[in-house]
Design a protein around this motif. Sequence first.
Motif, mmCIF file in Angstrom:
data_model
loop_
_atom_site.group_PDB
_atom_site.id
_atom_site.type_symbol
_atom_site.label_atom_id
_atom_site.label_comp_id
_atom_site.label_asym_id
_atom_site.label_seq_id
_atom_site.Cartn_x
_atom_site.Cartn_y
_atom_site.Cartn_z
ATOM 1 N N SER A 127 -8.870 0.767 5.770
ATOM 2 C CA SER A 127 -8.483 0.307 7.103
ATOM 3 C C SER A 127 -8.513 1.467 8.084
ATOM 4 O O SER A 127 -8.479 2.624 7.692
ATOM 5 C CB SER A 127 -7.086 -0.291 7.067
ATOM 6 O OG SER A 127 -7.065 -1.391 6.186
ATOM 7 N N ILE A 128 -8.540 1.117 9.363
ATOM 8 C CA ILE A 128 -8.641 2.130 10.420
ATOM 9 C C ILE A 128 -7.308 2.266 11.155
ATOM 10 O O ILE A 128 -6.799 1.291 11.703
ATOM 11 C CB ILE A 128 -9.721 1.723 11.445
ATOM 12 C CG1 ILE A 128 -11.100 1.572 10.793
ATOM 13 C CG2 ILE A 128 -9.762 2.715 12.620
ATOM 14 C CD1 ILE A 128 -11.798 2.840 10.431
ATOM 15 N N LEU A 129 -6.764 3.471 11.165
ATOM 16 C CA LEU A 129 -5.615 3.763 12.023
ATOM 17 C C LEU A 129 -6.209 4.323 13.316
ATOM 18 O O LEU A 129 -6.840 5.386 13.318
ATOM 19 C CB LEU A 129 -4.685 4.782 11.367
ATOM 20 C CG LEU A 129 -3.314 4.911 12.032
ATOM 21 C CD1 LEU A 129 -2.428 3.727 11.648
ATOM 22 C CD2 LEU A 129 -2.628 6.203 11.600
ATOM 23 N N TYR A 130 -6.023 3.578 14.394
ATOM 24 C CA TYR A 130 -6.656 3.952 15.654
ATOM 25 C C TYR A 130 -5.726 4.856 16.459
ATOM 26 O O TYR A 130 -4.603 4.465 16.791
ATOM 27 C CB TYR A 130 -6.976 2.691 16.461
ATOM 28 C CG TYR A 130 -7.500 2.976 17.840
ATOM 29 C CD1 TYR A 130 -8.837 3.308 18.034
ATOM 30 C CD2 TYR A 130 -6.657 2.933 18.943
ATOM 31 C CE1 TYR A 130 -9.310 3.589 19.303
ATOM 32 C CE2 TYR A 130 -7.131 3.210 20.211
ATOM 33 C CZ TYR A 130 -8.459 3.533 20.381
ATOM 34 O OH TYR A 130 -8.929 3.818 21.630
ATOM 35 N N VAL B 274 -3.284 9.892 5.703
ATOM 36 C CA VAL B 274 -4.597 9.248 5.766
ATOM 37 C C VAL B 274 -5.560 9.841 4.738
ATOM 38 O O VAL B 274 -5.448 11.010 4.376
ATOM 39 C CB VAL B 274 -5.224 9.356 7.181
ATOM 40 C CG1 VAL B 274 -4.425 8.544 8.187
ATOM 41 C CG2 VAL B 274 -5.352 10.806 7.625
ATOM 42 N N GLU C 226 0.819 -1.214 0.000
ATOM 43 C CA GLU C 226 0.000 0.000 0.000
ATOM 44 C C GLU C 226 0.851 1.261 0.000
ATOM 45 O O GLU C 226 0.433 2.304 -0.467
ATOM 46 C CB GLU C 226 -0.921 0.009 1.218
ATOM 47 C CG GLU C 226 -2.141 -0.876 1.066
ATOM 48 C CD GLU C 226 -3.085 -0.411 -0.038
ATOM 49 O OE1 GLU C 226 -3.215 0.805 -0.260
ATOM 50 O OE2 GLU C 226 -3.680 -1.273 -0.690
ATOM 51 N N ALA D 178 -15.132 0.194 11.597
ATOM 52 C CA ALA D 178 -14.158 -0.756 11.057
ATOM 53 C C ALA D 178 -14.842 -1.691 10.068
ATOM 54 O O ALA D 178 -14.302 -1.989 8.996
ATOM 55 C CB ALA D 178 -13.501 -1.544 12.185
ATOM 56 N N THR D 179 -16.047 -2.137 10.401
ATOM 57 C CA THR D 179 -16.786 -3.047 9.533
ATOM 58 C C THR D 179 -17.210 -2.353 8.239
ATOM 59 O O THR D 179 -17.032 -2.886 7.149
ATOM 60 C CB THR D 179 -18.022 -3.594 10.282
ATOM 61 O OG1 THR D 179 -17.583 -4.172 11.515
ATOM 62 C CG2 THR D 179 -18.754 -4.633 9.471
ATOM 63 N N THR E 2 -3.916 7.014 0.130
ATOM 64 C CA THR E 2 -3.865 5.788 0.899
ATOM 65 C C THR E 2 -5.290 5.315 1.132
ATOM 66 O O THR E 2 -6.243 6.010 0.828
ATOM 67 C CB THR E 2 -3.248 6.019 2.289
ATOM 68 O OG1 THR E 2 -4.166 6.813 3.036
ATOM 69 C CG2 THR E 2 -1.925 6.719 2.190
ATOM 70 N N ARG E 3 -5.398 4.142 1.692
ATOM 71 C CA ARG E 3 -6.730 3.643 2.049
ATOM 72 C C ARG E 3 -6.833 3.521 3.566
ATOM 73 O O ARG E 3 -7.333 2.542 4.098
ATOM 74 C CB ARG E 3 -6.962 2.282 1.391
ATOM 75 C CG ARG E 3 -6.979 2.355 -0.118
ATOM 76 C CD ARG E 3 -7.999 1.377 -0.680
ATOM 77 N NE ARG E 3 -7.855 1.277 -2.128
ATOM 78 C CZ ARG E 3 -7.071 0.400 -2.739
ATOM 79 N NH1 ARG E 3 -6.378 -0.471 -2.033
ATOM 80 N NH2 ARG E 3 -6.991 0.360 -4.049
ATOM 81 N N ILE E 4 -6.308 4.526 4.254
ATOM 82 C CA ILE E 4 -6.370 4.527 5.714
ATOM 83 C C ILE E 4 -7.268 5.661 6.202
ATOM 84 O O ILE E 4 -7.157 6.793 5.745
ATOM 85 C CB ILE E 4 -4.963 4.719 6.324
ATOM 86 C CG1 ILE E 4 -4.035 3.562 5.940
ATOM 87 C CG2 ILE E 4 -5.046 4.830 7.836
ATOM 88 C CD1 ILE E 4 -2.643 3.675 6.544
ATOM 89 N N LYS F 74 -14.132 -1.578 6.053
ATOM 90 C CA LYS F 74 -13.536 -2.788 5.493
ATOM 91 C C LYS F 74 -14.235 -3.154 4.180
ATOM 92 O O LYS F 74 -13.581 -3.510 3.205
ATOM 93 C CB LYS F 74 -13.655 -3.936 6.488
ATOM 94 C CG LYS F 74 -12.808 -5.155 6.129
ATOM 95 C CD LYS F 74 -13.243 -6.399 6.869
ATOM 96 C CE LYS F 74 -12.416 -6.630 8.115
ATOM 97 N NZ LYS F 74 -12.668 -7.989 8.691
ATOM 98 N N LEU G 166 -16.544 2.223 17.079
ATOM 99 C CA LEU G 166 -15.306 1.773 16.429
ATOM 100 C C LEU G 166 -15.553 0.518 15.604
ATOM 101 O O LEU G 166 -15.127 0.412 14.454
ATOM 102 C CB LEU G 166 -14.238 1.509 17.504
ATOM 103 C CG LEU G 166 -12.909 0.914 17.041
ATOM 104 C CD1 LEU G 166 -12.199 1.829 16.051
ATOM 105 C CD2 LEU G 166 -11.999 0.626 18.242
ATOM 106 N N LYS G 167 -16.268 -0.422 16.189
ATOM 107 C CA LYS G 167 -16.573 -1.673 15.501
ATOM 108 C C LYS G 167 -17.373 -1.407 14.226
ATOM 109 O O LYS G 167 -17.083 -1.962 13.174
ATOM 110 C CB LYS G 167 -17.368 -2.589 16.441
ATOM 111 C CG LYS G 167 -17.807 -3.885 15.802
ATOM 112 C CD LYS G 167 -18.706 -4.687 16.719
ATOM 113 C CE LYS G 167 -19.357 -5.823 15.949
ATOM 114 N NZ LYS G 167 -20.200 -6.659 16.816
#
Lengths: 328, 328
Positions: free
Chosen positions: B94-97, B118, B52, B85-86, B62-64, B89, B81-82
Amino acid sequence: MKQAITAKDVAKLAGVSQSSVSRVFFDGAKVSEKTRAKIMAAAEQLGYRPNEFARSLITNRTRIIGMVMKGVQNPFYPQVLKQFATAFKEEGYSILYVHTNNDEIEAEDVETLLNYNVAGVIITDAAMASTVEKQFEVNKIPVVFFNRKLNTDEFYSVCCNNVDAGRKIAEFLINKGATDMAYITGDEKTSTSRERQRGFQEILDQRKIAYRQFASDYTYNGGYQTAMQIIGKESLPAAFFVANDIMALGVLDALKNSGIKIPEDTKVIGFDNIDMASWPAYQLTTWEQPIEKMVETTVAYLLNEIAEYTGLAEVVEVDGSLIERFTT
Amino acid sequence: MKQAITAKDVAKLAGVSQSSVSRVFFDGAKVSEKTRAKIMAAAEQLGYRPNEFARSLITNRTRIIGMVMKGVQNPFYPQVLKQFATAFKEEGYSILYVHTNNDEIEAEDVETLLNYNVAGVIITDAAMASTVEKQFEVNKIPVVFFNRKLNTDEFYSVCCNNVDAGRKIAEFLINKGATDMAYITGDEKTSTSRERQRGFQEILDQRKIAYRQFASDYTYNGGYQTAMQIIGKESLPAAFFVANDIMALGVLDALKNSGIKIPEDTKVIGFDNIDMASWPAYQLTTWEQPIEKMVETTVAYLLNEIAEYTGLAEVVEVDGSLIERFTT
């Protein structure tokens, strides 16, 4: 689409080669003062920001730790996530959070981790196939199973000493005078549930104390339903050991709702010591997982493996401790 | 340090230029079949995986998605958050926490988000200075405040219609016969706490119903302590509106511990509808936040802005709904 400023743009404006720009920003390798000055001036003028991606291409590593998690409904895991994020931030690392919906890490999750060339991976409440492990190994990406122990010696894992905790919990309840006991399992595919059970049952067998086991799933609702079924069909055991706290709270609520007094009629002990266990509504006796120590061990391992990959596989078990409250 | 295979290695082995390798793996631009075949054979032989980071240098994105969060102790946020993220996805992101310890995003958190370039940022329970916002704007990185509304029109924010919810809660409690009421605030720096209060007080003022306000902090312990102080010093109000659920559970426990019967002696209503609100120990009446709709709106905005940056600033308010249980 953004038109970000690249090292190439800086090189062009400064009238130097792209590799000189790389040397200034990434390698720390030598360039003449004159070249450096030209590059810095051009970078300043263009607003150039060398990013982590560019850095990673040159140094061949990133500062991202992949964190794979499933059960954020269990307050134990958000707590773990917070502690890892804080600890890694201090070391200059960021967390790529990967939520998985299955017991086993999905192929696309692995793809994501590999695509981002993560420096390391932490897996909490999910399993991973051996073939998947190989992919990380080939890429020299260290993996830690956190709060899980696998049936193989191929992985590094950090967990609480669950067998020993189960033993101590049995002894504690025996000392409280309990004469027959029930274990309410978590997800039976997990090492945590099986090992807590193993230590617990071992002592009860030695002491010839009646033991029953009921399958549940590590959730509040699971604990509640399992307890309701026991109340409806079985004689009440003298004490329950419930495989985690969130499920133990469900068990407590089911018992109380059925008019059963705690700790008089039966006793309940959980596992984890989540915040809620200390709430006045529950005051749950439990086994504290040494999260800080577990996080510290995991971080140290990953940083060592990032510095020099050895692929060391080992099971590190950290001792927890009993927290006595009012349910026993 | 890992020696990852790069496009350069592939180009060398295939005997082609590095830009041909880029074209094959990233651009989708034309190369001859013969060249493509040579490149694929070399990539296969070397085990080359275009990552990536490499992709981002070429496509400039990017894909963040950066996700900034503070209060994971409040179960509302792990749930959020869940869901993010779902949802992301599914879109290949993707998730940078990023865990922040302060009310305001720290400089190093912003650095991290910018360093990883990001694609977008979601900020839940933290504030951000205008100067910081400019940094994202200059880099054309869209930012969403989730469950927060700021005192400026410079941001895009998604939240529940908190003023309207406060009004409806007041009307509901009036209909239940409550004659004097207390509002227990969350963190008073937050729009959510202030707006819930505003709608609530507006209706009570109109109907000339006694109103008191007590400052607290959106935590279980805060709710518990605040209620204990009220019980010790003040007459008991006929009803409490508590600014979020986790704090309302603390209020309930304090009242119950003091022998106060709910809903007979006083009533309690929360806000969020976290899982625990429905537990038998609490059965809390509350205002459900439409998380799914809020997440959907946020994701749609970010994907649009990623596709074509407009910097659109707007406040989107989504309606929630009352969930009546046994505390009113």
